[in-house]
Every structure is written in structure tokens, then in C-alpha cells.
Design a protein around this motif. Sequence first.
Motif, PDB file in Angstrom:
ATOM      1  N   VAL A 107      13.420  31.473  34.127  1.00  0.00           N
ATOM      2  CA  VAL A 107      13.589  31.252  32.654  1.00  0.00           C
ATOM      3  C   VAL A 107      15.041  30.836  32.797  1.00  0.00           C
ATOM      4  N   GLN A 108      15.973  31.690  33.278  1.00  0.00           N
ATOM      5  CA  GLN A 108      17.467  31.473  33.134  1.00  0.00           C
ATOM      6  C   GLN A 108      17.899  30.230  33.604  1.00  0.00           C
ATOM      7  N   LEU A 153      23.682  34.259  25.136  1.00  0.00           N
ATOM      8  CA  LEU A 153      22.795  34.909  26.026  1.00  0.00           C
ATOM      9  C   LEU A 153      21.664  34.160  26.517  1.00  0.00           C
ATOM     10  N   ILE A 154      21.867  34.012  27.829  1.00  0.00           N
ATOM     11  CA  ILE A 154      20.766  32.844  28.591  1.00  0.00           C
ATOM     12  C   ILE A 154      19.448  33.556  28.970  1.00  0.00           C
ATOM     13  N   GLY A 155      18.387  33.331  28.192  1.00  0.00           N
ATOM     14  CA  GLY A 155      17.249  33.773  28.593  1.00  0.00           C
ATOM     15  C   GLY A 155      17.149  35.405  28.014  1.00  0.00           C
ATOM     16  N   VAL A 187      30.968  31.254  27.214  1.00  0.00           N
ATOM     17  CA  VAL A 187      30.265  32.311  28.088  1.00  0.00           C
ATOM     18  C   VAL A 187      29.060  32.325  28.212  1.00  0.00           C
ATOM     19  N   PHE A 188      28.328  31.956  29.551  1.00  0.00           N
ATOM     20  CA  PHE A 188      27.047  32.220  29.455  1.00  0.00           C
ATOM     21  C   PHE A 188      26.842  33.594  30.283  1.00  0.00           C
ATOM     22  N   VAL A 189      25.939  34.315  29.440  1.00  0.00           N
ATOM     23  CA  VAL A 189      25.646  35.734  29.966  1.00  0.00           C
ATOM     24  C   VAL A 189      24.173  36.001  30.366  1.00  0.00           C
ATOM     25  N   TYR A 190      24.186  36.305  31.652  1.00  0.00           N
ATOM     26  CA  TYR A 190      22.684  36.414  32.352  1.00  0.00           C
ATOM     27  C   TYR A 190      22.425  37.903  32.570  1.00  0.00           C
ATOM     28  N   ALA A 246      21.956  34.513  20.729  1.00  0.00           N
ATOM     29  CA  ALA A 246      20.848  34.512  21.415  1.00  0.00           C
ATOM     30  C   ALA A 246      20.213  33.182  21.606  1.00  0.00           C
ATOM     31  N   THR A 247      19.843  32.911  22.715  1.00  0.00           N
ATOM     32  CA  THR A 247      18.781  31.661  23.109  1.00  0.00           C
ATOM     33  C   THR A 247      17.529  31.842  22.771  1.00  0.00           C
ATOM     34  N   MET A 248      16.825  33.136  22.950  1.00  0.00           N
ATOM     35  CA  MET A 248      15.409  33.264  22.779  1.00  0.00           C
ATOM     36  C   MET A 248      15.258  34.507  22.070  1.00  0.00           C
ATOM     37  N   ASP A 249      14.130  34.463  21.427  1.00  0.00           N
ATOM     38  CA  ASP A 249      13.542  35.614  20.336  1.00  0.00           C
ATOM     39  C   ASP A 249      12.136  35.547  20.494  1.00  0.00           C
ATOM     40  N   PRO A 250      11.383  36.618  21.007  1.00  0.00           N
ATOM     41  CA  PRO A 250      10.131  36.832  20.886  1.00  0.00           C
ATOM     42  C   PRO A 250       9.413  36.349  19.612  1.00  0.00           C
ATOM     43  N   HIS A 251      10.139  36.459  18.687  1.00  0.00           N
ATOM     44  CA  HIS A 251       9.231  36.319  17.067  1.00  0.00           C
ATOM     45  C   HIS A 251       9.442  34.981  16.710  1.00  0.00           C
ATOM     46  N   ARG A 252      10.024  34.037  17.394  1.00  0.00           N
ATOM     47  CA  ARG A 252      10.478  32.828  16.678  1.00  0.00           C
ATOM     48  C   ARG A 252       9.779  31.720  17.830  1.00  0.00           C
TER      49      ARG A 252
END
Length: 667
Positions: free
Chosen positions: A500-501, A572-574, A436-439, A589-595
Amino acid sequence: MGGVGDQAVAVVGAGCRLPDGIADLDGLWAALDGGPKAGGQVPGGFSQETHGFDAAYFGMSPDEAVRLDPRHHLLLELAVEALDDAGIDPARLAASDTGVFAGLGGPRAVWPVTAAEVVSRHFDLRGPGAEVDRGCSSSLVALARACHGLVSGDSRVVLAGGVFLSLGQAQVHDGPGEADQHPLHGAMLVLKRLGDALADRDRIHGVLAGWGSGGLGPDLLRQVYERARVDPGDLAYLEAHGTGAPAEWQALGHALAEPRENPLPVRPDPGRLGAASGVVAVLKALLALRHRGIPASPHAEPPDPGVDFEGLRLAPVAAAIPAAKGFVGVNSAAAGGGAHVIVAPAPADLGRPVRQRGPLPVVVSARSEQALAEAARRMAARLVAAAQEEFYDLAYTSCARRGRHPHRRVVLADGPQEAAERLTLGRPAAGDGRVVFVYGEAGEWPGMGADLQARDRAFRSAVERADTALAPHLGWSVAGRLAAPGEWGSDEAWPLRFAVQVGMTGMLAARGITAGATTAHGTGAVAAAWAAGELTLEEAARAVAEPGGAARVVAGPGGGPDGVAGFELFALIGPCTRGPLARPATVVATMDPHRDGVRAVDEAVAELITAGADADWNAFFPRPGRVADLPAYPWRRRRHQAGISVPPARRMLQNVTPAALYAGGVS
């Protein structure tokens, strides 16, 4: 391939369990070639301390396991190893016309099912099968029957082999050494028609050009070679085992050696591996052709004084010699009839290495956490020893040509060394592989997506498509704004988040992960509806740009990940929050501000596949690779007695009686 007829059969997979711990073809050749004995030094080799059965792998209770013949245990394991070697997922053979032919030898006992039935039932194979008991010719007779069934169209794939249970000692290597104490030995081949194997891009160990079974007189032998269109003068040598009676040698000499200009080299073998001798002799022939050398036979000297080898133009091979010709005859004679098979080399590999484009997944899986840890260790060792040019084939084989078990480890990497270092902790896979893609509608940060747009082609391409759809309504470029530093303005946030999504959805698709369903929080409903195919990209862009556009879009079922019944995997998309979950689920999660952005996506894909996500391997492997050697499955064997199972222990088995074996004391 000269001399090989239209009805030739390809050997596409092999598994073996032989004395001295030999458990693969490399180990067998090392023994034949006079190298060190196999055992624990061979990758995937089995320990001589191991005398149990991995009943849990086959879904059996201890009581069920103890009710099977110990030879059935070994045949099941050999079938798995041979199919793995062939790059065939056993699940794809379920309900097919795949056949099973097995030669069995050893103490006689009455069992309610045959060996062929045991293997067929476990893998749900619906093709023909037979169990053959003709002494040391059993497995070669079974192999000849299997080949006949293939070319007759009875099956598309056939498993053929043999197992021997010995209460004494056995030896397979060609040098001095102690005999092996393990009582069970065997080998299994996976066969296809040559044309089918080539069409399926299988790795071909060698080709069976002709075969026959029955009374092995000169006339039958000549017929085998005439049907195969093979000139006996093209034989490199002869693998011959059986009773050693003068009549057997006379038939071979008259039919195969007399037409030749030079004497026919022959490796005599008394057939000490019993019912498995014939199929093991085929393995020896395949290896001799691959390595272009005829190993010495420990049974060549002294020659049998009752056989006139010189007069029959037969030359026992007492010392290793080069193999100049292209065929090997394998002969097996026993009371009641035998079999003869002509072995030819594999056709030339005309395929070219595929150029790698981006990181590739490597998948390791097993039936338990303990087995997974060992499987990952073996795979890491294999990867460390691999060259970069092997990586595409290794990754392709691990993903597309192996069965997937519930416990998995997956890594995306650019090369074998990186893959070995990054094999991550495994977990049980989900029963439902849909994701399931979650937006969502919040969670962005300054510079979000900039690194992805700069470094990932799939993300950048998807964002550019979104930019084209949004620009007429916005009057500014989301692609250009994503590349600029700084925080987003309040009027920019939603269009940039949507871009971004869209970019992340395209990036995941390029890595083989697509949505099985979508759901959303708030304004994420627009991207969710687009990803589900309910809106075109232009319609979604208009909804983003126009005031109140989100209110006209219906979110996915339930409005959040908790409302999607029956799904176990969520991505989790974007920018998106996990949100509360009322039941256990895997949320990635597909995005992380610290990575690092690309690294985070690659690790998210690996985590999803590890958790059981259905991946489109074509996204990583646009062209099929070649089947590569991968480590064998790490069996978790236990000794089984009625109602219990215990770990294997070191035991001397040469004095064990048949009654003890069949009573369940040893399996």
C-alpha cells in the motif's frame, strides 16, 4: 502570415484601466461596439469608487507608497495584470533582460525615479527602459522603441504602455454617456518576438508588423510600410489621433490613401486619453481585427472643415462597418514628433484541445486572506460559466501560467462545475515547498487499499510492481490479497502495508507530488529507504520478506517527522499515525477508513499544494494547454497618506489640484 516580416512582434498580454470602469479587453470592445458601458458588470472590472493603491501587494509601507507618483502606482498594477493575461509568472522574469518602456502624461512633477525604473526595480528586470513624455503620442513612441529593442535582441520580453493623469473628465466609449470621474487611465502590453511567442505557446492577441517614430511625414510613413512588407492597400482602416493639424492628415493621405483603389477608412480621435492614447488605440485595433469590424468613431462627424478628407481619399468612419482587410495603421502625432504602428491579426491557432485524463488541479492564490476570498469567488464564477472542453486550458493556466502567492486555494476536479463547488478554505503557504513522506508501521483496517487498486491506475501499477518483487519471497500475491475482503493475518500485515505504501507513493507521483525527504516509524523504514532511493524495490522486498530485515535498514533522519529539520510539509503515506510534533507543521493524511479512497488522496494533494508543496504540473498536464482568460487579481486598494493607509471612499476628483495629488492626499 502574408505581409508580416521576420521581425514582427507579438502582443501576448494586455492590461488596461480606462474610463467607465473598463478594465479588460472584453469591456473595451463592449464599449466600442455600442454595448452597455463596462464598470462593475465586467468580470474583473474596477469600481469607480476605487482611487487607492494596493501597497501591501508590492511590499510597500504607506510612507513608501506616498513617495511614488500616482501614475507609478497604476503602472505597477497594469504590469501585474498584463503579465497575468500573458500567462507569465513575474518571478520567472527576475534578473532577466526584460525591458520596460512607458509613456507618461499629466501634471509635471519631479520624481527621483522614472516609471520604467519603478516597474523594473519591483520585478527585478535588468533590460533597457525609458520614460517618454511626448503628449498624446507618448505611449505609441514608447511602444515603437520597445519593438525596436526586441528585434535588436536587447530583450526577450518587453513591457510597454502608458498612463495619463487627468484633472478633468475622460471618455473612451463610442456612445453618449457621462464621462468618467477617475483621474488615472492607462494600458500596458507584454511583447515578444513573434517567433519566441509561437515557440513558448503563448496566446497572441495580435501582431505588430511595423513601426516608426519621429517626424511623421509621408516619407517616414512609406518607409515603415516598406520595411514591414505591408501594402497600404491592405489596410482595413486607420486609427489616428493627435493634434488634428491639416499637415498630419495630408501626410497620411499622401502616403497611405493615395495608393489605394478605395478611400481609406479612418477613426479620428483627439487623444483625450493623453499619453495613454496610442497604446489604447493599439488595443482598439487588435479588437477590431479579432471581431472583424470597424467601430464607429464619435469624432467622425462633423468632419474638420479645415481638412479635405475626400481629396485625401480618407473616409471618417461615422457608422460601424465590417473589416475586410487584414491590417490596421495606428498613428499618433504630437508636438515634437509622433509614431506609427502597423497592427496585424493574430496567427491562426493550430493547436488542438488536449484530451483530459483524470482530475485536474485549479489553483487560486492571493497576497492576503481577504484578497484570496474574492479571487476564489471570481474563479468560481469563471468556472461555472465554462464548458467542459475549456477545463484543461483553465486548469493549466491557473497552475502553470500564473504566479503563486502565499495564500492559496486548490481543488482537484474532473470538470469546471465540480471545481467551482469544491474550492476549499485557503491557508498561508509554507516557505519551503518540499514534502516529507512519512511511512509508518500500524493503522491498517480491513479492505484498506482495495478501492484504490480497483479504481486508480497509478496505485494499481505500483502495487503490481511491488507484487512482482515480493512474490518470489512470499509465495503469495499481495495484489490478490488486497483485492480480497476481510482482515489481514499477522503474517500478511507488513507485506500488505508495504505494498500500500508503494502504491500510495506511485499515486502521489502521478498527481505531481514527490518526496523531498523521507522519514519513518518502525518497519516503515523499509518503504522510506526505498522511496529515498537507498534501496531498490527488490532489495526492499527482500527486507520485508526476510526475518529481521527491517533491523538492517536505517530509517530517515530522526526516525519521525519531528526530526526532519527545516521542513514544513509532511504527508502520511498509507496507514500511519501523525505522531507528536514539537513545532508547527502541516501534516496531511492520504488515507482514511471513513472516506472514499480516491477522493481522500485528491483532497490530500489539493491540501498539500494549498500549503505550498512543489508540484510537478507535467503529471497533470502532459501537453501544454492554451493560455485561458482568468479573472484579474482582486486589488485591496487603500488611500495612502504619510504614515497611514485608509480604505478608499467615494470622492469626486475633478476639482483636485496637482498639489493635492502629489502631496499624498490622493493616490
